[in-house]
Design a protein around this motif. Sequence first.
Motif, PDB file in Angstrom:
ATOM      1  N   ASP A 103       0.530  -1.319  -0.135  1.00 47.38           N
ATOM      2  CA  ASP A 103      -0.289  -0.624   0.342  1.00 47.38           C
ATOM      3  C   ASP A 103       1.279   1.234   0.158  1.00 47.38           C
ATOM      4  OD1 ASP A 103      -2.160   1.823  -0.336  1.00 47.38           O
ATOM      5  OD2 ASP A 103      -2.233   1.730   1.954  1.00 47.38           O
ATOM      6  N   ALA A 104       1.182   1.802  -0.644  1.00 47.30           N
ATOM      7  CA  ALA A 104       2.654   2.522  -1.340  1.00 47.30           C
ATOM      8  C   ALA A 104       2.176   3.075  -3.040  1.00 47.30           C
ATOM      9  CB  ALA A 104       3.390   2.554  -1.509  1.00 47.30           C
TER      10      ALA A 104
ATOM     11  N   THR B 209       6.136  -7.510  -2.642  1.00 43.94           N
ATOM     12  CA  THR B 209       4.678  -5.811  -2.346  1.00 43.94           C
ATOM     13  C   THR B 209       3.690  -5.896  -3.065  1.00 43.94           C
ATOM     14  OG1 THR B 209       5.609  -4.519  -4.333  1.00 43.94           O
ATOM     15  CG2 THR B 209       6.952  -4.549  -2.555  1.00 43.94           C
ATOM     16  N   ARG B 210       2.781  -5.293  -2.473  1.00 44.48           N
ATOM     17  CA  ARG B 210       1.239  -5.502  -2.808  1.00 44.48           C
ATOM     18  C   ARG B 210       0.472  -3.562  -3.206  1.00 44.48           C
ATOM     19  NH1 ARG B 210       2.863  -9.751  -2.813  1.00 44.48           N
ATOM     20  NH2 ARG B 210       2.047 -11.942  -2.214  1.00 44.48           N
ATOM     21  N   ASP B 211       0.030  -3.202  -4.096  1.00 43.30           N
ATOM     22  CA  ASP B 211      -0.973  -2.252  -4.091  1.00 43.30           C
ATOM     23  C   ASP B 211      -0.324  -1.371  -4.276  1.00 43.30           C
ATOM     24  OD1 ASP B 211      -3.248  -3.684  -4.362  1.00 43.30           O
ATOM     25  OD2 ASP B 211      -2.359  -4.333  -2.328  1.00 43.30           O
TER      26      ASP B 211
ATOM     27  N   ASN C 153      -0.675  -6.451  -8.549  1.00 39.12           N
ATOM     28  CA  ASN C 153      -1.030  -4.869  -7.638  1.00 39.12           C
ATOM     29  C   ASN C 153      -0.353  -3.964  -8.577  1.00 39.12           C
ATOM     30  OD1 ASN C 153      -3.235  -6.190  -8.499  1.00 39.12           O
ATOM     31  ND2 ASN C 153      -3.575  -6.667  -5.597  1.00 39.12           N
ATOM     32  N   ILE C 154       0.803  -3.344  -9.596  1.00 41.33           N
ATOM     33  CA  ILE C 154       1.650  -2.717 -10.042  1.00 41.33           C
ATOM     34  C   ILE C 154       1.363  -1.853 -10.570  1.00 41.33           C
ATOM     35  CG2 ILE C 154       4.076  -1.981  -9.507  1.00 41.33           C
ATOM     36  CD1 ILE C 154       3.192  -3.437  -7.344  1.00 41.33           C
ATOM     37  N   VAL C 155       1.053   0.016 -10.218  1.00 39.86           N
ATOM     38  CA  VAL C 155       0.442   0.795 -11.089  1.00 39.86           C
ATOM     39  C   VAL C 155       2.071   1.982 -11.469  1.00 39.86           C
ATOM     40  CG1 VAL C 155      -0.819   2.970 -12.356  1.00 39.86           C
ATOM     41  CG2 VAL C 155      -1.748   0.491 -10.820  1.00 39.86           C
ATOM     42  N   PHE C 156       2.373   2.055 -12.651  1.00 40.17           N
ATOM     43  CA  PHE C 156       3.475   2.924 -12.938  1.00 40.17           C
ATOM     44  C   PHE C 156       2.254   3.884 -14.274  1.00 40.17           C
ATOM     45  CE2 PHE C 156       6.979  -0.333 -12.471  1.00 40.17           C
ATOM     46  CZ  PHE C 156       7.003   0.005 -11.006  1.00 40.17           C
ATOM     47  N   GLU C 157       2.508   4.932 -13.827  1.00 38.71           N
ATOM     48  CA  GLU C 157       1.131   5.931 -14.486  1.00 38.71           C
ATOM     49  C   GLU C 157       1.843   7.005 -15.191  1.00 38.71           C
ATOM     50  OE1 GLU C 157      -3.290   5.275 -14.885  1.00 38.71           O
ATOM     51  OE2 GLU C 157      -2.110   6.494 -12.512  1.00 38.71           O
TER      52      GLU C 157
END
Length: 582
Positions: free
Chosen positions: A420-421, A451-453, A495-499
Motif C-alpha cells: 500500500d504505497a 509488495t502489494r498495491d 497490483n503495481i501501477v506505473f502511470e
Amino acid sequence: MSLASLSLMLVFALAASTPADAAKHKAAAPTGEVRLSGAKAGDGKDDTAALLQALDKCKQTGAKRLVFPKGRYDFFAGSNPGNAGTLFILDGIRGLTIDGGGSELTFHGMTGAFYIANSQGVRFVNMTLDWDAGAQSVGTVVATAEKSFDVRVLDEFPVKGGEPVEAFMDFDPKTRLPMKGGVDSYYNTESTELIAPQTLRVKVRNPVEMKVGVLAVLRHKVYGPSAFVFDRSRDCGISDVTIYGVPGMGCIGNVCMNMTLERFRVRLKPRTSRLVSASADATHFGGCKGTISIRDCLFEGMGDDAVNIKSGLYLSVREKVDDRTVLCQHNLKMANLPDPGDRMEMSHVEDLIPYASGEVESAEMAEGENVHRVRFKSALPADLKVGDVLGNASKVPSVRISKVSVRNNRARGFLIQTRDAIIENCKFENCTGGGVWVMTEVVHFFESIGTRDVVVRNNTFKNCNYGAARGEGVLSAFAYLKDFAMPPRPGVHRNIVFENNTIDGSANCGIFAAGVEGLRIAGNTIRNACQSPTKPEGSAAMCIMNSSGVAAVNNRIDASKQGPGFREAVRNIGGGKSVTNQ
C-alpha cells in the motif's frame, strides 16, 4: 497521558483545594516549555551537558517543548560516557517537540546525535545538523599502480595517513558527479599512507581502475553513527530540518508506528567541496506499521539510497525443531525478531512467492550467532523446508511520498519493499542507480517483502541508472533471486501501477518488471533509454518479464530519441497479456 487529560486533572485538583493550596499547585505546575540554558551559542565549547540537562528537565516536568536560542552549538563524541555511540537518548518520552529555533548543531567525532526509544509524539523541528568528523576525503588522483593509487586530498579535508577507507569511488571533475560506469569499491582498502603533505597512497586488496585526473571520494565511514534513530516509537516526525553531513544515515525508523518527514533535507553543504552528505542512506525504515509520510523533502549527494522502506529482513530456516518451531537466521546474521502475533509469510527462495503463513506465538534469540527461535500458534506447513525464508507480513507500513527531490547520489532513489504505497510528483536526477525500485531480494541483504498495491505516478526521472548500483531499469518492479536471477513466474509482487511518469536517460531500460501479477503501465514517456546496456533486456525501452495481467497502454517511446543500444520499444518475455499504444 494527553495534555487535555492532564489539564482536566489539574482543574479538579485545584477546585478541591484551599486558596493556599491552589497557589502552591500553580507554582509547581509545568510551564510546558523548557529553554536550553547553560550553553553559550557560538563559543565552540561542548554543549552536551547543557542539552542533556534540558532533556532531563523536559522528562521530569512533562514539558511539551524544548527551545534552543538561535545560534551554533557544539557537541563532542564521548561527552555522554553512559551512551557510547550516541550522545542523546530519549526513552519513554511523550509529546515533546524539540525546536532548534533555526540553530546549527555541530557534532565533533564519530557519534550519533539522537536516539528515540519507546516514545510517542516526539518531533524535531527548525534545526540544522552537521558533522566535522572525517567521514570523507575528496581529492584528485595523481598516480596509479596495480594495487594502489595516490590522491592529493584537498586542504579542506586534513589527512595524516592511516585513515580507514571503507569505500571509495571516482567522480568526474567537471560535473562533480560519479563517473559513468566508474569505480565503486567497498571494503577493498588495505591501508592508507601519507606520502607527501595532503597526499594519500591508498593500497587495495584487489586491483581497481582509478584514472589520473579523476576526483576520488574516500568514505572513511559508511554505516557509521546516524543523526536520528527512532526505535519502537509512534507518531514521531521531523520538520524543517537540514542535515549537511553525517557518517551514517540521516533518519532511521525501526519498528515504529506512523512517522512523518516534512521539509527534511539531507544535502551537500554549500560553499564546501564535499561530494557526499549522508555516508549511507538519507532515510531507512524497517519493521514499521501505520503510515510513513514523506513530503516536500530534498535528498542530495548520499552515499546510498534516499529512501529504503522494508518490512524487515528475511529469516532463512535452518532447522525444524518440532511441528510448530523453527530455528532461523538472517543471511548476514543480523537480528530481526518478530513480535508475538506477527504473521510470517513462508516462501521458497526459488520464486519468493508465499505458499503459506503462520502467526507467531513466541520468538527469542537462541544459542549461536543471532539464531532466531520462532514458535507458531499452529502447525507448520508440510511444504516447509530448510532454506525457505520467512517474511514479516504484519510490519508492512502504508507509504505516502510526494514532492520529494532526489539528486546527485550514489545508488537508488527509493526502494519500496512494503504494501500500500503511493509515490507521486517526485523528481529524480543523477541517481547512479534506479529512481524507484519496487523490489525484494535474497542475494545479499535479504530485505523483505513482496509488495502489494503500489502506485508510482506523475514523477520525473532524469539521467538515472547510469553507474554504481545500476540495475535493469529506472522504474522497476522485480525480485533478485539467487545469483541475481529474475522470478520465473508472476506473483512476487501484485497490483503495481506505473502511470504518467517521464523517464529521460538510462543505461538499460526505462521501465522494467519481472514476476508481477497485475501490472498497469500507462501514459509514461521514455527518452534516452538503452544508452549502454549491461544486459540483454537493457536494449528495450520497456521490458516485461514473467508477469501476468499486464496492461501497457498509451506509453510514448520514440525510437529516434533513444540511446545507441536501443533495439525495440517493448520486450515481453515469458508471456502475459500486454497491449501497447505508442
